[in-house]
Scaffold this active site. Structure first.
Site, PDB file in Angstrom:
ATOM      1  N   ASN A  12       0.865  -1.284   0.016  1.00  0.00           N
ATOM      2  CA  ASN A  12       0.077  -0.156   0.001  1.00  0.00           C
ATOM      3  C   ASN A  12       0.972   1.153  -0.062  1.00  0.00           C
ATOM      4  OD1 ASN A  12      -1.470   2.437   1.110  1.00  0.00           O
ATOM      5  ND2 ASN A  12      -3.080   0.826   1.715  1.00  0.00           N
ATOM      6  N   ASP A  14      -0.010   4.556  -0.237  1.00  0.00           N
ATOM      7  CA  ASP A  14      -0.684   5.680   0.336  1.00  0.00           C
ATOM      8  C   ASP A  14       0.261   6.768   0.852  1.00  0.00           C
ATOM      9  OD1 ASP A  14      -3.045   4.345  -0.325  1.00  0.00           O
ATOM     10  OD2 ASP A  14      -3.881   4.176   1.376  1.00  0.00           O
ATOM     11  N   HIS A  15       0.973   6.185   1.945  1.00  0.00           N
ATOM     12  CA  HIS A  15       1.820   7.090   2.627  1.00  0.00           C
ATOM     13  C   HIS A  15       3.094   7.924   2.080  1.00  0.00           C
ATOM     14  CE1 HIS A  15      -1.064   6.828   5.797  1.00  0.00           C
ATOM     15  NE2 HIS A  15      -0.734   5.642   5.854  1.00  0.00           N
ATOM     16  N   ARG A  23       3.655  18.936   0.997  1.00  0.00           N
ATOM     17  CA  ARG A  23       3.811  20.051   0.422  1.00  0.00           C
ATOM     18  C   ARG A  23       3.104  20.491  -0.760  1.00  0.00           C
ATOM     19  NH1 ARG A  23       8.957  22.119   2.586  1.00  0.00           N
ATOM     20  NH2 ARG A  23       8.377  21.854   5.054  1.00  0.00           N
ATOM     21  N   HIS A  48      -5.455   3.695  -1.702  1.00  0.00           N
ATOM     22  CA  HIS A  48      -6.781   4.100  -0.936  1.00  0.00           C
ATOM     23  C   HIS A  48      -6.960   5.383  -1.447  1.00  0.00           C
ATOM     24  CE1 HIS A  48      -9.541   4.202   2.653  1.00  0.00           C
ATOM     25  NE2 HIS A  48     -10.188   4.587   1.695  1.00  0.00           N
ATOM     26  N   ARG A  50      -9.262   8.355  -0.961  1.00  0.00           N
ATOM     27  CA  ARG A  50     -10.436   8.652  -0.003  1.00  0.00           C
ATOM     28  C   ARG A  50     -10.910   9.920  -0.346  1.00  0.00           C
ATOM     29  NH1 ARG A  50      -8.696   6.797   5.269  1.00  0.00           N
ATOM     30  NH2 ARG A  50     -10.368   8.063   6.155  1.00  0.00           N
ATOM     31  N   ARG A  54      -6.499  12.898   0.859  1.00  0.00           N
ATOM     32  CA  ARG A  54      -5.623  13.377   1.862  1.00  0.00           C
ATOM     33  C   ARG A  54      -4.374  12.936   1.356  1.00  0.00           C
ATOM     34  NH1 ARG A  54      -7.177  10.069   7.356  1.00  0.00           N
ATOM     35  NH2 ARG A  54      -9.045  11.046   7.083  1.00  0.00           N
ATOM     36  N   HIS A  55      -4.393  11.666   0.662  1.00  0.00           N
ATOM     37  CA  HIS A  55      -3.092  11.337   0.252  1.00  0.00           C
ATOM     38  C   HIS A  55      -3.133  10.647  -1.198  1.00  0.00           C
ATOM     39  CE1 HIS A  55      -4.944   7.534   1.349  1.00  0.00           C
ATOM     40  NE2 HIS A  55      -4.531   7.653   2.763  1.00  0.00           N
ATOM     41  N   GLU A  75      -8.378   0.491  -2.785  1.00  0.00           N
ATOM     42  CA  GLU A  75      -9.463   0.610  -1.783  1.00  0.00           C
ATOM     43  C   GLU A  75     -10.269   1.475  -1.860  1.00  0.00           C
ATOM     44  OE1 GLU A  75      -7.357   0.826   1.917  1.00  0.00           O
ATOM     45  OE2 GLU A  75      -6.119  -0.844   1.756  1.00  0.00           O
ATOM     46  N   THR A 105      -6.693   6.623  10.117  1.00  0.00           N
ATOM     47  CA  THR A 105      -6.523   5.630   9.344  1.00  0.00           C
ATOM     48  C   THR A 105      -7.817   4.605   9.204  1.00  0.00           C
ATOM     49  OG1 THR A 105      -5.251   3.562   8.501  1.00  0.00           O
ATOM     50  CG2 THR A 105      -5.231   4.018  10.952  1.00  0.00           C
ATOM     51  N   THR A 106      -8.085   3.638   8.546  1.00  0.00           N
ATOM     52  CA  THR A 106      -9.323   2.903   8.473  1.00  0.00           C
ATOM     53  C   THR A 106      -9.597   2.301  10.034  1.00  0.00           C
ATOM     54  OG1 THR A 106      -8.816   2.230   6.014  1.00  0.00           O
ATOM     55  CG2 THR A 106     -10.477   1.127   7.293  1.00  0.00           C
ATOM     56  N   GLU A 156     -10.936  -9.340   3.049  1.00  0.00           N
ATOM     57  CA  GLU A 156      -9.692  -8.974   3.820  1.00  0.00           C
ATOM     58  C   GLU A 156     -10.005  -9.037   5.341  1.00  0.00           C
ATOM     59  OE1 GLU A 156      -7.453  -5.900   2.123  1.00  0.00           O
ATOM     60  OE2 GLU A 156      -6.584  -5.377   3.948  1.00  0.00           O
ATOM     61  N   HIS A 196      -3.606  -4.217   7.909  1.00  0.00           N
ATOM     62  CA  HIS A 196      -3.760  -3.093   8.793  1.00  0.00           C
ATOM     63  C   HIS A 196      -2.913  -3.513   9.907  1.00  0.00           C
ATOM     64  CE1 HIS A 196      -5.456   0.431  10.706  1.00  0.00           C
ATOM     65  NE2 HIS A 196      -5.843   0.575   9.353  1.00  0.00           N
ATOM     66  N   GLY A 197      -2.068  -2.516  10.115  1.00  0.00           N
ATOM     67  CA  GLY A 197      -1.155  -2.642  11.045  1.00  0.00           C
ATOM     68  C   GLY A 197      -0.032  -3.752  11.225  1.00  0.00           C
ATOM     69  N   GLY A 218       1.157  -1.484   4.466  1.00  0.00           N
ATOM     70  CA  GLY A 218       1.464   0.015   3.802  1.00  0.00           C
ATOM     71  C   GLY A 218       2.368   0.725   4.794  1.00  0.00           C
ATOM     72  N   HIS A 219       1.887   0.945   5.891  1.00  0.00           N
ATOM     73  CA  HIS A 219       2.815   2.108   6.978  1.00  0.00           C
ATOM     74  C   HIS A 219       4.093   1.568   7.059  1.00  0.00           C
ATOM     75  CE1 HIS A 219       3.670   4.567  10.397  1.00  0.00           C
ATOM     76  NE2 HIS A 219       3.038   5.591   9.789  1.00  0.00           N
TER      77      HIS A 219
HETATM   78  N1  PXP Z   1      -5.784  -2.938   4.416  1.00  0.00           N
HETATM   79  C1  PXP Z   1      -6.693  -2.173   4.421  1.00  0.00           C
HETATM   80  C2  PXP Z   1      -8.196  -2.409   4.160  1.00  0.00           C
HETATM   81  C3  PXP Z   1      -6.604  -0.603   4.682  1.00  0.00           C
HETATM   82  O1  PXP Z   1      -7.191   0.194   4.884  1.00  0.00           O
HETATM   83  C4  PXP Z   1      -5.219  -0.391   5.031  1.00  0.00           C
HETATM   84  C5  PXP Z   1      -4.720   1.040   5.500  1.00  0.00           C
HETATM   85  O2  PXP Z   1      -4.849   1.697   4.371  1.00  0.00           O
HETATM   86  C6  PXP Z   1      -4.105  -1.504   4.782  1.00  0.00           C
HETATM   87  C7  PXP Z   1      -4.593  -2.632   4.657  1.00  0.00           C
HETATM   88  C8  PXP Z   1      -2.710  -1.209   5.265  1.00  0.00           C
HETATM   89  O3  PXP Z   1      -2.503  -0.990   6.732  1.00  0.00           O
HETATM   90  P1  PXP Z   1      -1.113  -0.259   7.102  1.00  0.00           P
HETATM   91  O4  PXP Z   1      -0.776   0.865   6.433  1.00  0.00           O
HETATM   92  O5  PXP Z   1      -1.324  -0.263   8.612  1.00  0.00           O
HETATM   93  O6  PXP Z   1      -0.195  -1.269   6.919  1.00  0.00           O
END
Ligand code: PXP
Length: 254
Positions: A12, A14-15, A23, A48, A50, A54-55, A75, A105-106, A156, A196-197, A218-219
Site C-alpha cells: 500500500n 498511500d503514505h 507540501r 486508497h 479517500r 488526503r494522500h 481500496e 486511518t481505516t 480482507e 492493517h497494522g 502499507g505504513h
Molecule cells: N488494508 C486496508 C483495508 C487498509 O485500509 C489499510 C490502510 O489503508 C491497509 C490494509 C494497510 O494498513 P497499514 O498501512 O497499517 O499497513
C-alpha cells in the site's frame, strides 16, 4: 491444510503520497514507488482513494493502472462516486472499506450486517465489470457469512486489533479469531486476504495462517523505505512473510 509456500504481498503506497501532500508538490511520486515495490517483490499495489483526497489522488491511480505490471487493488468506500471512478479506471481488485473523514486511518472493518444492501449493490456493479471484489471485515463469523451472501469473491480480514494487542493473551485471542475466520471463509469458497497494522515483527504469525492468500501492508513498509529504500523495504517484508510461511502453526510466534 498445509501452509502454501507463497503468500502474495500487496504494498500500500498511500503514505508515499502523504509525504508528497505535506507540501502539495510532486515528490515523492507514488507511481515511482509502485515500480520500485514491484522490483522488490510486491505482487500487488494497493491505493486508497479517500473522499477527502488526503494522500492518493486520482492521477496516481490512473498512472499506476497504466504502468504497473502487478495487480492493482483499489481500496474504496462503498459509495456512488468511488464506484463510478472504479468502473472507469478498472483496477484488478476493489477492496470495499468503511471511511470516516475524521479518522487517521481505516478503523475496523465494514459492518456488513448493518450495511448489507448498500454494499451488495456496489459490489454487484464492480463484479459485473470483471473487477474482483474484496470486503474488509472484522474476523467475526457473522461478517464472514454476510460477505458470502453478498457474493464477494474475497474478504480482507482486519488485523488492526491483533496488531494493537499489548499482552500475549490478547495477541493469542486475536490470532485465534483470525485463524477461525480464515478457515470459515475458505470453506465457504471465499479467497482470504488480511491487513492493517502489520509490521516486520508481527507479520510472521499472520503469514502462518494457511488459508491466507494475500497481505496488504502499507505504513510499516513506507516508513522503512524512507531509511533503506522501497525495494529493500519490500524485500525485507517478503522475507518476514516467508519466515511465517516456513511451516508450522502461528502459535510458534506468540
Ligand atoms: N488494508 C486496508 C483495508 C487498509 O485500509 C489499510 C490502510 O489503508 C491497509 C490494509 C494497510 O494498513 P497499514 O498501512 O497499517 O499497513
Amino acid at each position: 491444510m498445509k501452509a502454501e509456500p507463497m503468500l502474495r504481498l500487496g504494498v500500500n503506497i498511500d503514505h508515499v503520497a502523504t509525504v508528497r501532500q505535506a507540501r502539495r508538490g510532486h515528490h515523492p511520486d507514488p507511481v515511482i514507488a509502485a515500480g520500485l515495490a514491484v522490483v522488490g517483490g510486491a505482487s500487488g499495489i494497493t491505493v486508497h482513494l479517500r473522499e477527502d483526497r488526503r494522500h492518493i489522488q486520482e492521477r496516481d491511480v490512473r498512472l499506476v493502472r497504466a504502468t504497473t505490471t502487478a495487480c492493482l487493488n483499489l481500496e474504496m468506500a462503498a459509495v456512488e462516486e468511488m464506484c463510478r471512478f472504479a468502473l472507469d479506471v478498472r483496477p484488478d481488485e476493489a477492496t470495499l472499506v468503511p471511511e470516516k473523514r475524521e479518522e487517521l486511518t481505516t478503523e475496523g472493518g465494514l459492518d456488513l450486517v448493518t450495511h448489507e444492501r448498500a454494499v451488495r449493490e456496489i459490489a454487484a456493479r464492480l463484479l459485473d465489470a470483471g473487477i474482483l471484489v474484496s470486503l474488509f471485515i472484522d474476523p467475526n463469523p457473522r461478517q464472514v457469512e454476510a460477505a458470502h451472501r453478498i457474493k464477494a469473491q474475497a474478504i480482507e480480514l482486519q488485523t488492526g486489533s491483533y496488531s494493537e494487542a499489548t499482552t500475549r493473551e490478547d495477541r493469542k485471542a486475536r490470532l485465534v479469531e483470525l485463524a477461525e475466520a480464515a478457515l470459515m471463509a475458505h470453506q465457504l469458497g471465499l479467497r482470504v486476504h488480511a491487513g492493517h497494522g502489520l509490521d516486520y515483527q508481527n507479520v510472521q504469525a499472520v503469514a502462518a495462517i494457511p488459508q491466507l492468500e494475500e497481505l496488504n501492508i502499507g505504513h510499516s513498509i513506507v516508513s522503512r523505505s524512507i531509511l533503506v529504500g522501497m525495494e529493500q523495504a519490500v524485500r525485507q517484508m517478503r522475507q518476514a512473510m516467508d519466515q511465517g510461511r516456513g511451516g508450522g502453526s502461528w502459535e510458534r510466534f506468540i
